[in-house]
Scaffold this motif. Structure first.
Motif, PDB file in Angstrom:
ATOM      1  N   LEU A  95       0.822  -1.210   0.000  1.00 25.08           N
ATOM      2  CA  LEU A  95       0.000   0.000   0.000  1.00 25.08           C
ATOM      3  C   LEU A  95       0.854   1.256   0.000  1.00 25.08           C
ATOM      4  O   LEU A  95       0.476   2.272  -0.614  1.00 25.08           O
ATOM      5  N   PHE A  96       2.001   1.212   0.670  1.00 26.13           N
ATOM      6  CA  PHE A  96       2.929   2.350   0.627  1.00 26.13           C
ATOM      7  C   PHE A  96       3.369   2.610  -0.812  1.00 26.13           C
ATOM      8  O   PHE A  96       3.386   3.760  -1.277  1.00 26.13           O
ATOM      9  N   GLU A  97       3.706   1.543  -1.534  1.00 27.58           N
ATOM     10  CA  GLU A  97       4.107   1.691  -2.936  1.00 27.58           C
ATOM     11  C   GLU A  97       2.962   2.242  -3.774  1.00 27.58           C
ATOM     12  O   GLU A  97       3.166   3.109  -4.634  1.00 27.58           O
ATOM     13  N   PHE A  98       1.756   1.761  -3.517  1.00 29.46           N
ATOM     14  CA  PHE A  98       0.596   2.218  -4.287  1.00 29.46           C
ATOM     15  C   PHE A  98       0.351   3.706  -4.075  1.00 29.46           C
ATOM     16  O   PHE A  98       0.173   4.466  -5.045  1.00 29.46           O
ATOM     17  N   TRP A  99       0.339   4.145  -2.829  1.00 24.38           N
ATOM     18  CA  TRP A  99       0.084   5.554  -2.555  1.00 24.38           C
ATOM     19  C   TRP A  99       1.227   6.433  -3.050  1.00 24.38           C
ATOM     20  O   TRP A  99       1.002   7.585  -3.468  1.00 24.38           O
ATOM     21  N   THR A 100       2.451   5.901  -3.034  1.00 23.84           N
ATOM     22  CA  THR A 100       3.586   6.659  -3.566  1.00 23.84           C
ATOM     23  C   THR A 100       3.433   6.883  -5.063  1.00 23.84           C
ATOM     24  O   THR A 100       3.691   7.977  -5.572  1.00 23.84           O
ATOM     25  N   ILE A 101       3.004   5.841  -5.771  1.00 27.68           N
ATOM     26  CA  ILE A 101       2.744   6.000  -7.212  1.00 27.68           C
ATOM     27  C   ILE A 101       1.726   7.108  -7.443  1.00 27.68           C
ATOM     28  O   ILE A 101       1.928   8.003  -8.277  1.00 27.68           O
ATOM     29  N   LEU A 102       0.612   7.051  -6.729  1.00 31.43           N
ATOM     30  CA  LEU A 102      -0.438   8.059  -6.931  1.00 31.43           C
ATOM     31  C   LEU A 102       0.082   9.459  -6.661  1.00 31.43           C
ATOM     32  O   LEU A 102      -0.194  10.400  -7.431  1.00 31.43           O
ATOM     33  N   ALA A 103       0.847   9.617  -5.595  1.00 28.51           N
ATOM     34  CA  ALA A 103       1.363  10.939  -5.239  1.00 28.51           C
ATOM     35  C   ALA A 103       2.337  11.445  -6.296  1.00 28.51           C
ATOM     36  O   ALA A 103       2.242  12.598  -6.756  1.00 28.51           O
ATOM     37  N   VAL A 104       3.280  10.595  -6.692  1.00 31.59           N
ATOM     38  CA  VAL A 104       4.302  11.011  -7.662  1.00 31.59           C
ATOM     39  C   VAL A 104       3.667  11.333  -9.010  1.00 31.59           C
ATOM     40  O   VAL A 104       3.966  12.371  -9.623  1.00 31.59           O
ATOM     41  N   TYR A 105       2.772  10.474  -9.465  1.00 32.41           N
ATOM     42  CA  TYR A 105       2.187  10.711 -10.775  1.00 32.41           C
ATOM     43  C   TYR A 105       1.170  11.855 -10.752  1.00 32.41           C
ATOM     44  O   TYR A 105       0.940  12.501 -11.778  1.00 32.41           O
ATOM     45  N   ALA A 106       0.592  12.135  -9.602  1.00 35.36           N
ATOM     46  CA  ALA A 106      -0.268  13.322  -9.487  1.00 35.36           C
ATOM     47  C   ALA A 106       0.567  14.589  -9.640  1.00 35.36           C
ATOM     48  O   ALA A 106       0.141  15.552 -10.301  1.00 35.36           O
ATOM     49  N   VAL A 107       1.759  14.588  -9.052  1.00 37.13           N
ATOM     50  CA  VAL A 107       2.659  15.742  -9.191  1.00 37.13           C
ATOM     51  C   VAL A 107       3.083  15.899 -10.652  1.00 37.13           C
ATOM     52  O   VAL A 107       3.083  17.006 -11.202  1.00 37.13           O
ATOM     53  N   LEU A 108       3.456  14.774 -11.289  1.00 35.01           N
ATOM     54  CA  LEU A 108       3.858  14.835 -12.698  1.00 35.01           C
ATOM     55  C   LEU A 108       2.716  15.335 -13.574  1.00 35.01           C
ATOM     56  O   LEU A 108       2.933  16.107 -14.518  1.00 35.01           O
ATOM     57  N   LEU A 109       1.498  14.894 -13.267  1.00 31.12           N
ATOM     58  CA  LEU A 109       0.332  15.337 -14.027  1.00 31.12           C
ATOM     59  C   LEU A 109       0.129  16.839 -13.879  1.00 31.12           C
ATOM     60  O   LEU A 109      -0.184  17.540 -14.856  1.00 31.12           O
ATOM     61  N   ALA A 110       0.314  17.347 -12.662  1.00 28.83           N
ATOM     62  CA  ALA A 110       0.144  18.781 -12.424  1.00 28.83           C
ATOM     63  C   ALA A 110       1.231  19.591 -13.131  1.00 28.83           C
ATOM     64  O   ALA A 110       0.974  20.693 -13.630  1.00 28.83           O
ATOM     65  N   LEU A 111       2.438  19.041 -13.190  1.00 27.58           N
ATOM     66  CA  LEU A 111       3.557  19.758 -13.800  1.00 27.58           C
ATOM     67  C   LEU A 111       3.526  19.696 -15.322  1.00 27.58           C
ATOM     68  O   LEU A 111       3.914  20.661 -15.999  1.00 27.58           O
ATOM     69  N   ASN A 112       3.083  18.540 -15.866  1.00 21.62           N
ATOM     70  CA  ASN A 112       3.109  18.383 -17.329  1.00 21.62           C
ATOM     71  C   ASN A 112       2.107  17.315 -17.734  1.00 21.62           C
ATOM     72  O   ASN A 112       2.448  16.143 -17.889  1.00 21.62           O
ATOM     73  N   TRP A 113       0.870  17.711 -17.936  1.00 27.74           N
ATOM     74  CA  TRP A 113      -0.173  16.740 -18.241  1.00 27.74           C
ATOM     75  C   TRP A 113       0.031  16.101 -19.614  1.00 27.74           C
ATOM     76  O   TRP A 113      -0.387  14.952 -19.836  1.00 27.74           O
ATOM     77  N   LYS A 114       0.697  16.814 -20.530  1.00 29.81           N
ATOM     78  CA  LYS A 114       0.930  16.244 -21.855  1.00 29.81           C
ATOM     79  C   LYS A 114       1.868  15.029 -21.773  1.00 29.81           C
ATOM     80  O   LYS A 114       1.721  14.072 -22.537  1.00 29.81           O
ATOM     81  N   PHE A 115       2.824  15.076 -20.869  1.00 31.79           N
ATOM     82  CA  PHE A 115       3.742  13.949 -20.666  1.00 31.79           C
ATOM     83  C   PHE A 115       2.960  12.710 -20.242  1.00 31.79           C
ATOM     84  O   PHE A 115       3.128  11.622 -20.803  1.00 31.79           O
ATOM     85  N   ILE A 116       2.087  12.868 -19.259  1.00 32.94           N
ATOM     86  CA  ILE A 116       1.292  11.746 -18.765  1.00 32.94           C
ATOM     87  C   ILE A 116       0.321  11.254 -19.841  1.00 32.94           C
ATOM     88  O   ILE A 116       0.129  10.043 -20.025  1.00 32.94           O
ATOM     89  N   ALA A 117      -0.285  12.190 -20.575  1.00 38.77           N
ATOM     90  CA  ALA A 117      -1.252  11.805 -21.607  1.00 38.77           C
ATOM     91  C   ALA A 117      -0.601  10.969 -22.702  1.00 38.77           C
ATOM     92  O   ALA A 117      -1.195  10.010 -23.209  1.00 38.77           O
ATOM     93  N   LEU A 118       0.627  11.299 -23.085  1.00 42.86           N
ATOM     94  CA  LEU A 118       1.313  10.531 -24.115  1.00 42.86           C
ATOM     95  C   LEU A 118       1.792   9.193 -23.568  1.00 42.86           C
ATOM     96  O   LEU A 118       1.736   8.168 -24.261  1.00 42.86           O
ATOM     97  N   MET A 119       2.261   9.176 -22.333  1.00 40.98           N
ATOM     98  CA  MET A 119       2.827   7.962 -21.763  1.00 40.98           C
ATOM     99  C   MET A 119       1.758   6.909 -21.447  1.00 40.98           C
ATOM    100  O   MET A 119       2.037   5.708 -21.497  1.00 40.98           O
TER     101      MET A 119
END
Length: 306
Positions: free
Chosen positions: A178-202
């Motif tokens: 669960l720690f790994e799961f929540w870490t993924i959500l937190a990290v990728y939420a930050v990446l989404l906020a910083l550059n949504w186009k990166f996440i959309a393509l990936m």
């Protein structure tokens, strides 16, 4: 690959020093962090890349997911690299971030895969192995290749269901999962906020990376005999594939003795060659992900997709 340790049935003994089983694990351990570093570099370089370069990076990202799930991440499940457990937990987190999949949850699913060995549907209408080729097959046949490859991703249990199953026997691992799961959500939420186009393509290439792993899985088990311990996998001895995928081609050998270290696969092959011939281990002449191109291999009967 060289074989620094003698092949055998018994679990390798932990050694003093950085690596638990073999100094050769410096290679996959380094690849874990190189993979994560390259993904971070792609994100940081995004604004300086043109669209063809971005798409090339996304393709490489997807290919790296399929590669790691069947090489580095896979070997880490069976033989954690380090003698010091906190370093194994850190490496598990690094794999989690680079693959976008909680490594501890992947370990649980993968060990259930070994418990069933792509088993046939039982009397209760289910399989032990959650990714068995027979799970969505019919009439004793496996599911068609492309149905399995593109649909299996959506059949996984949710993270909280998997965590609950882990918690039933290993509460500490469930907390790590669960720690790994929540870490993924937190990290990728930050990446989404910083550059949504990166996440959309990936995102689509993330899915395709998992599809690559399921393509490998199909050819690792299609035509194998889930009732014969030495023949529950399909092997290929294609040298380039085995070099790049850390001897993943020795798949019948691996399912027969899953704790044998990746550097010992060639020795295990020689040790069990005669027995494998007697039980009819299926082999391919090409890499697993190119199994459809091996015209010398007998065709595997498949059920209608459902």
């Amino acid at each position: 690959m060289a074989a620094p340790q003698k092949s055998g049935r018994e679990k390798p003994k932990a050694k003093l020093g950085l690596f638990r089983y073999s100094g050769w694990d410096a290679i996959p351990a380094a690849l874990v962090y190189i993979h994560l570093g390259l993904l971070l570099a792609l994100f940081l370089a995004w604004s300086h890349l043109d669209w063809p370069e971005r798409i090339a990076g996304a393709v490489a990202y997807g290919a790296a997911i399929g590669w790691s799930l069947d090489s580095v991440s896979h070997n880490f499940i069976h033989n954690p690299f380090f003698a010091w457990e906190p370093l194994n937990r850190l490496t598990s987190l690094a794999l989690t971030l680079s693959l976008g999949t909680p490594q501890t949850m992947y370990k649980y699913v993968h060990m259930r895969h070994h418990a069933g060995n792509s088993d046939r549907i039982g009397a209760d209408g289910t399989t032990i192995d959650p990714i068995s080729l027979y799970q969505y097959g019919a009439d004793g046949k496996v599911e068609p290749t492309w149905s399995y490859v593109f649909r299996q991703f959506f059949r996984d249990d949710g993270p909280f269901t998997v965590a609950a199953k882990i918690r039933a026997k290993r509460p500490k691992e469930a907390r790590q999962a669960l720690f790994e799961f929540w870490t993924i959500l937190a990290v990728y939420a930050v990446l989404l906020a910083l550059n949504w186009k990166f996440i959309a393509l990936m995102a689509p290439f993330y899915y395709l990376g998992h599809c690559l792993s399921f393509l490998i899985a199909w050819y690792e088990h299609a035509g194998a005999d889930p009732d014969e311990p030495a023949a529950t996998g399909v092997s290929t001895y294609e040298p380039v594939y085995n070099w790049v995928f850390l001897n993943n081609g020795y798949h019948a050998e691996h399912h027969h003795r899953p704790k044998v270290h990746w550097t010992q696969m060639s020795a295990l092959r020689e040790e069990t060659r005669d027995h494998q011939a007697r039980v009819g281990v299926r082999t391919l002449k090409v890499a697993h992900f190119l199994g459809f191109a091996d015209w010398t291999a007998p065709r595997v009967p498949t059920a209608k997709a459902r």
